[in-house]
Design a protein around this motif. Structure first.
Motif, PDB file in Angstrom:
ATOM      1  N   GLN A 160       0.859  -1.180   0.000  1.00 48.25           N
ATOM      2  CA  GLN A 160       0.000   0.000   0.000  1.00 48.25           C
ATOM      3  C   GLN A 160       0.897   1.234   0.000  1.00 48.25           C
ATOM      4  O   GLN A 160       1.723   1.383   0.900  1.00 48.25           O
ATOM      5  N   ILE A 161       0.754   2.089  -0.982  1.00 46.56           N
ATOM      6  CA  ILE A 161       1.577   3.294  -1.103  1.00 46.56           C
ATOM      7  C   ILE A 161       0.761   4.466  -0.572  1.00 46.56           C
ATOM      8  O   ILE A 161      -0.357   4.713  -1.027  1.00 46.56           O
ATOM      9  N   THR A 162       1.338   5.169   0.393  1.00 47.45           N
ATOM     10  CA  THR A 162       0.656   6.304   1.003  1.00 47.45           C
ATOM     11  C   THR A 162       1.562   7.524   0.967  1.00 47.45           C
ATOM     12  O   THR A 162       2.724   7.448   1.366  1.00 47.45           O
ATOM     13  N   VAL A 163       1.032   8.626   0.487  1.00 45.28           N
ATOM     14  CA  VAL A 163       1.761   9.890   0.457  1.00 45.28           C
ATOM     15  C   VAL A 163       1.091  10.812   1.470  1.00 45.28           C
ATOM     16  O   VAL A 163      -0.082  11.161   1.312  1.00 45.28           O
ATOM     17  N   PRO A 164       1.817  11.207   2.523  1.00 49.42           N
ATOM     18  CA  PRO A 164       1.183  12.040   3.557  1.00 49.42           C
ATOM     19  C   PRO A 164       0.874  13.456   3.057  1.00 49.42           C
ATOM     20  O   PRO A 164       1.513  13.960   2.145  1.00 49.42           O
ATOM     21  N   ASP A 223      -7.091  20.486   1.134  1.00 50.89           N
ATOM     22  CA  ASP A 223      -7.765  19.763   0.056  1.00 50.89           C
ATOM     23  C   ASP A 223      -6.894  19.622  -1.187  1.00 50.89           C
ATOM     24  O   ASP A 223      -6.899  18.590  -1.850  1.00 50.89           O
ATOM     25  N   LEU A 224      -6.126  20.669  -1.495  1.00 54.86           N
ATOM     26  CA  LEU A 224      -5.223  20.617  -2.645  1.00 54.86           C
ATOM     27  C   LEU A 224      -4.133  19.562  -2.421  1.00 54.86           C
ATOM     28  O   LEU A 224      -3.803  18.800  -3.326  1.00 54.86           O
ATOM     29  N   GLY A 225      -3.599  19.546  -1.205  1.00 53.75           N
ATOM     30  CA  GLY A 225      -2.575  18.570  -0.855  1.00 53.75           C
ATOM     31  C   GLY A 225      -3.112  17.148  -0.908  1.00 53.75           C
ATOM     32  O   GLY A 225      -2.425  16.229  -1.358  1.00 53.75           O
ATOM     33  N   LYS A 226      -4.352  16.967  -0.461  1.00 55.01           N
ATOM     34  CA  LYS A 226      -4.972  15.641  -0.487  1.00 55.01           C
ATOM     35  C   LYS A 226      -5.155  15.165  -1.922  1.00 55.01           C
ATOM     36  O   LYS A 226      -4.855  14.010  -2.245  1.00 55.01           O
ATOM     37  N   THR A 227      -5.604  16.050  -2.800  1.00 53.84           N
ATOM     38  CA  THR A 227      -5.795  15.695  -4.207  1.00 53.84           C
ATOM     39  C   THR A 227      -4.465  15.326  -4.853  1.00 53.84           C
ATOM     40  O   THR A 227      -4.369  14.321  -5.567  1.00 53.84           O
ATOM     41  N   ALA A 228      -3.439  16.124  -4.604  1.00 54.85           N
ATOM     42  CA  ALA A 228      -2.109  15.837  -5.157  1.00 54.85           C
ATOM     43  C   ALA A 228      -1.585  14.516  -4.606  1.00 54.85           C
ATOM     44  O   ALA A 228      -1.013  13.705  -5.346  1.00 54.85           O
ATOM     45  N   GLU A 239      -0.080   8.790  -5.327  1.00 63.33           N
ATOM     46  CA  GLU A 239      -0.265   7.399  -4.906  1.00 63.33           C
ATOM     47  C   GLU A 239      -0.671   6.521  -6.083  1.00 63.33           C
ATOM     48  O   GLU A 239      -0.138   5.424  -6.267  1.00 63.33           O
ATOM     49  N   ILE A 240      -1.600   7.002  -6.906  1.00 64.49           N
ATOM     50  CA  ILE A 240      -2.066   6.237  -8.068  1.00 64.49           C
ATOM     51  C   ILE A 240      -0.917   6.054  -9.067  1.00 64.49           C
ATOM     52  O   ILE A 240      -0.711   4.962  -9.603  1.00 64.49           O
ATOM     53  N   ALA A 241      -0.155   7.115  -9.313  1.00 60.99           N
ATOM     54  CA  ALA A 241       0.978   7.032 -10.251  1.00 60.99           C
ATOM     55  C   ALA A 241       2.034   6.050  -9.739  1.00 60.99           C
ATOM     56  O   ALA A 241       2.532   5.219 -10.503  1.00 60.99           O
TER      57      ALA A 241
END
Length: 178
Positions: free
Chosen positions: A19-23, A29-34, A39-41
């Motif tokens: 599981q890849i997680t980027v804090p 909200d902008l940080g969460k979207t990025a 994570e998907i990439a």
């Protein structure tokens, strides 16, 4: 036995997908979207590298962690590999690298940590040297015309060579020991 214990630990670590997680900062909200896009990439690159190698990347990482207590990996831009092969006019290698690039824009490769020599100071990694045994064929497929210049006249693609790769924060040098 130690062998069975190592195999059991590797099986436990590879039983599920990583599981890849980027804090990100809570409430950003902008940080969460990025973070979600990264994570998907990363997951896509991880899976693509496993498809190219015909073995999930985390199998190699888990084996390295259990046997050596460390994981050494490199990330290579696949479009660079295509360009090197095309410049050297290696049609077979270029086709192979294009197929790799269709799976993933970056290729993750694990290395044997006993052949990788990192140099750390109090600020982290300062330089790294690795020595990997490979063949001239893999050298040509990876480095194209640059490897072709280094390859001796009477050698063939199956001849084994040791490649030394030096990296620091300013320079990178790659050479064949032979």
């Amino acid at each position: 036995s130690a062998h069975n214990s190592a195999l059991g630990a590797i099986r436990l670590l590879t039983a599920t997908e990583p599981q890849i997680t980027v804090p990100y900062e809570q409430g950003d909200d902008l940080g969460k979207t990025a973070s979600e896009k990264i994570e998907i990439a990363c997951k896509s690159i991880w899976d693509g590298s496993g498809r190219v190698a015909l073995r999930p990347v985390h199998y190699e990482a888990a084996t390295s962690a259990i046997l050596f207590g460390e994981i050494c990996a490199s990330v290579t831009k696949t479009s660079d590999l295509v360009a090197y092969a095309e410049k050297a006019k290696l049609r077979g290698a270029a086709n192979r690298m294009r197929a790799m690039a269709q799976h993933t824009p970056y290729y993750i490769k694990m290395y044997d940590p006993s052949k990788v020599y990192p140099d750390f100071d109090r600020f982290g990694l300062s330089r790294l040297v690795s020595r990997q045994v490979t063949t001239w064929g893999e050298m040509l497929d990876t480095w194209g015309a640059m490897a072709d210049k280094a390859m001796p006249v009477n050698s063939d693609r199956n001849q084994r060579v040791t490649i030394v790769d030096y990296w620091d924060w300013q320079y990178r040098g790659v050479w064949v020991e032979e």
